[in-house]
Design a protein around this motif. Structure first.
Motif, PDB file in Angstrom:
ATOM      1  N   ALA A 282       0.788  -1.157   0.043  1.00 54.09           N
ATOM      2  CA  ALA A 282       0.176   0.021   0.107  1.00 54.09           C
ATOM      3  C   ALA A 282       0.830   1.064   0.014  1.00 54.09           C
ATOM      4  O   ALA A 282       0.646   2.235  -0.743  1.00 54.09           O
ATOM      5  N   GLU A 283       2.171   1.215   0.686  1.00 53.07           N
ATOM      6  CA  GLU A 283       2.797   2.418   0.794  1.00 53.07           C
ATOM      7  C   GLU A 283       3.626   2.582  -0.640  1.00 53.07           C
ATOM      8  O   GLU A 283       3.601   3.774  -0.991  1.00 53.07           O
ATOM      9  N   GLN A 284       3.821   1.538  -1.203  1.00 51.53           N
ATOM     10  CA  GLN A 284       4.497   1.797  -2.620  1.00 51.53           C
ATOM     11  C   GLN A 284       3.479   2.350  -3.517  1.00 51.53           C
ATOM     12  O   GLN A 284       3.823   3.119  -4.247  1.00 51.53           O
ATOM     13  N   GLY A 285       2.286   1.788  -3.522  1.00 53.76           N
ATOM     14  CA  GLY A 285       1.215   2.547  -4.234  1.00 53.76           C
ATOM     15  C   GLY A 285       1.062   3.881  -3.962  1.00 53.76           C
ATOM     16  O   GLY A 285       0.718   4.902  -4.981  1.00 53.76           O
ATOM     17  N   ARG A 286       0.897   4.414  -2.666  1.00 51.51           N
ATOM     18  CA  ARG A 286       0.813   5.713  -2.266  1.00 51.51           C
ATOM     19  C   ARG A 286       1.992   6.413  -2.733  1.00 51.51           C
ATOM     20  O   ARG A 286       1.589   7.774  -3.366  1.00 51.51           O
ATOM     21  N   GLU A 287       3.110   5.885  -2.625  1.00 51.41           N
ATOM     22  CA  GLU A 287       4.225   6.630  -3.044  1.00 51.41           C
ATOM     23  C   GLU A 287       4.483   6.900  -4.586  1.00 51.41           C
ATOM     24  O   GLU A 287       4.782   8.061  -4.996  1.00 51.41           O
TER      25      GLU A 287
ATOM     26  N   ARG B   5       4.240  10.491  -6.116  1.00 48.14           N
ATOM     27  CA  ARG B   5       5.385  10.971  -7.269  1.00 48.14           C
ATOM     28  C   ARG B   5       4.662  11.691  -8.218  1.00 48.14           C
ATOM     29  O   ARG B   5       5.224  12.549  -9.027  1.00 48.14           O
ATOM     30  N   ALA B   6       3.582  10.876  -8.772  1.00 46.58           N
ATOM     31  CA  ALA B   6       2.881  11.692 -10.061  1.00 46.58           C
ATOM     32  C   ALA B   6       2.243  13.008  -9.604  1.00 46.58           C
ATOM     33  O   ALA B   6       2.243  13.912 -10.360  1.00 46.58           O
ATOM     34  N   ARG B   7       1.754  13.094  -8.481  1.00 43.29           N
ATOM     35  CA  ARG B   7       1.226  14.227  -7.966  1.00 43.29           C
ATOM     36  C   ARG B   7       2.242  15.398  -7.789  1.00 43.29           C
ATOM     37  O   ARG B   7       1.630  16.534  -8.345  1.00 43.29           O
ATOM     38  N   ALA B   8       3.545  14.841  -7.262  1.00 44.51           N
ATOM     39  CA  ALA B   8       4.336  15.841  -7.062  1.00 44.51           C
ATOM     40  C   ALA B   8       4.853  16.468  -8.445  1.00 44.51           C
ATOM     41  O   ALA B   8       5.387  17.683  -8.541  1.00 44.51           O
ATOM     42  N   THR B   9       5.026  15.342  -9.288  1.00 46.61           N
ATOM     43  CA  THR B   9       5.607  15.877 -10.707  1.00 46.61           C
ATOM     44  C   THR B   9       4.464  16.881 -11.337  1.00 46.61           C
ATOM     45  O   THR B   9       5.102  17.963 -12.042  1.00 46.61           O
ATOM     46  N   ALA B  10       3.372  16.666 -11.288  1.00 40.99           N
ATOM     47  CA  ALA B  10       2.314  17.604 -11.889  1.00 40.99           C
ATOM     48  C   ALA B  10       2.427  18.825 -11.198  1.00 40.99           C
ATOM     49  O   ALA B  10       2.249  20.089 -11.824  1.00 40.99           O
ATOM     50  N   GLU B  11       2.478  18.734  -9.822  1.00 40.65           N
ATOM     51  CA  GLU B  11       2.708  19.874  -8.828  1.00 40.65           C
ATOM     52  C   GLU B  11       3.931  20.679  -9.104  1.00 40.65           C
ATOM     53  O   GLU B  11       3.675  22.119  -9.398  1.00 40.65           O
TER      54      GLU B  11
END
Length: 340
Positions: free
Chosen positions: A181-186, A190-196
């Protein structure tokens, strides 16, 4: 509280660590049981994490789970007593240990090198056979709710071992689920952080362009304000100089007129009731005012005499006596009236 710890070891991040931390209170190995203690662990300036621990005399025994490890670097452990209460005290173990990215970077001190009172840290795979803990104690540690006695444990080692293995298996299964679950969250993070980051970059470029425009406009306005201020100051200085010149001229003319008036109206002598007095020019009323200063230089005073035939007392006032004291005889008493 204080601790005497000298050596720092390095461990690969992700390994669950068992830590034994001897703590002295006022220099004495007082037991930790029954005390209001709070154990924290932190890496650098990151947020502290509170850990549970077991007191073994004056030694705090605790685990730092691999699933909870997020950062490499040097770690500090802190023990608070009476945290946020009256009588609060604290002891830190700075540079307690370090987490490194790979196993080949690990450095460990052998058991023979650990001095008395120093920190003992072991990865969990080395926990079996730790001196000072029996198999039953290890079982109770992993199964704190078990009511199995030591005798029952000795009589049923297979069942006890099975229960321990089941607990370990359950723990591993839970850790695997949490890790997945933590890997999925990470990944999502990361995708959200890239877009942000892309959004932030575009926003920063827009802000930079706006700041450049604002800076240029501010410089233009500043220059214009400076020009206007200089022009206003010049006009104010000119007006002030003109006012000062006019004022000085008027004052000089007024003083000259006053001097001429006083020269045209010098002090003079006037006669009042036959007496001569000095009179002075009054600038406010623009006329002469008679003073009390005599101008004839002769002192004036009343004189008395008695008629020898009638024995009457008479007061004689000289000419110009004015409103000096008046005398009278009443029923044989001489009275004087002061005229103010």
């Amino acid at each position: 509280m204080n601790s005497n710890i000298e050596v720092m070891n390095s461990y690969r991040i992700g390994k669950t660590l068992k830590v034994r931390w001897p703590i002295l209170t006022n220099g004495q190995p007082d037991p930790l049981d029954g005390r209001d203690l709070t154990l924290e662990i932190s890496s650098g300036n990151r947020v502290r994490t509170t850990l549970s621990f077991v007191a073994d005399g004056n030694v705090a025994v605790f685990y730092y789970q691999g699933r909870d490890q997020r950062f490499t670097g040097t770690y500090t452990i802190t023990m608070w007593e009476n945290y946020a209460k009256e009588g609060q005290t604290v002891v830190d173990r700075c540079d307690a240990f370090a987490l490194v990215p790979s196993s080949c970077e690990e450095t460990r001190t052998t058991a023979s090198d650990i001095g008395e009172g120093e920190l003992e840290i072991e990865p969990t795979e080395l926990e079996i056979g730790v001196p000072g803990m029996s198999a039953y104690e290890l079982y109770i540690k992993h199964n704190p709710d078990s009511e199995l006695t030591e005798e029952e444990y000795a009589e049923a080692p297979v069942q006890a071992a099975g229960a321990a293995l089941a607990a370990v298996a359950q723990l591993e299964e839970t850790e695997a689920s949490v890790k997945q679950a933590e890997q999925g969250r990470e990944t999502s993070e990361r995708a959200r952080a890239t877009a942000e980051q892309a959004r932030v970059t575009a926003e920063q470029q827009r802000i930079l362009a706006e700041q450049t425009r604002v800076t240029n406009e501010s410089a233009r306005q500043t220059a214009e304000a400076g020009r206007r201020a200089a022009e206003t100051k010049r006009e104010e200085n000119t007006a002030e100089a003109i006012r000062n010149c006019k004022s000085a001229t008027q004052e000089a003319e007024d003083e000259a007129a006053r001097v001429r008036t006083l020269a045209d109206n010098p002090p003079k002598i006037v006669e009042v009731d036959g007496a001569r007095y000095w009179a002075f020019w009054d600038e406010e009323t623009q006329q002469y005012v008679t003073s009390d200063n005599r101008a004839d230089g002769v002192p004036l005073y009343a004189s008395f005499y008695v008629d020898p035939e009638t024995m009457d007392l008479f007061a004689v006032y000289p000419k110009g006596y004015g409103d000096g004291p008046a005398f009278s005889l009443e029923n044989g008493d001489l009275s004087v009236t002061i005229n103010e």
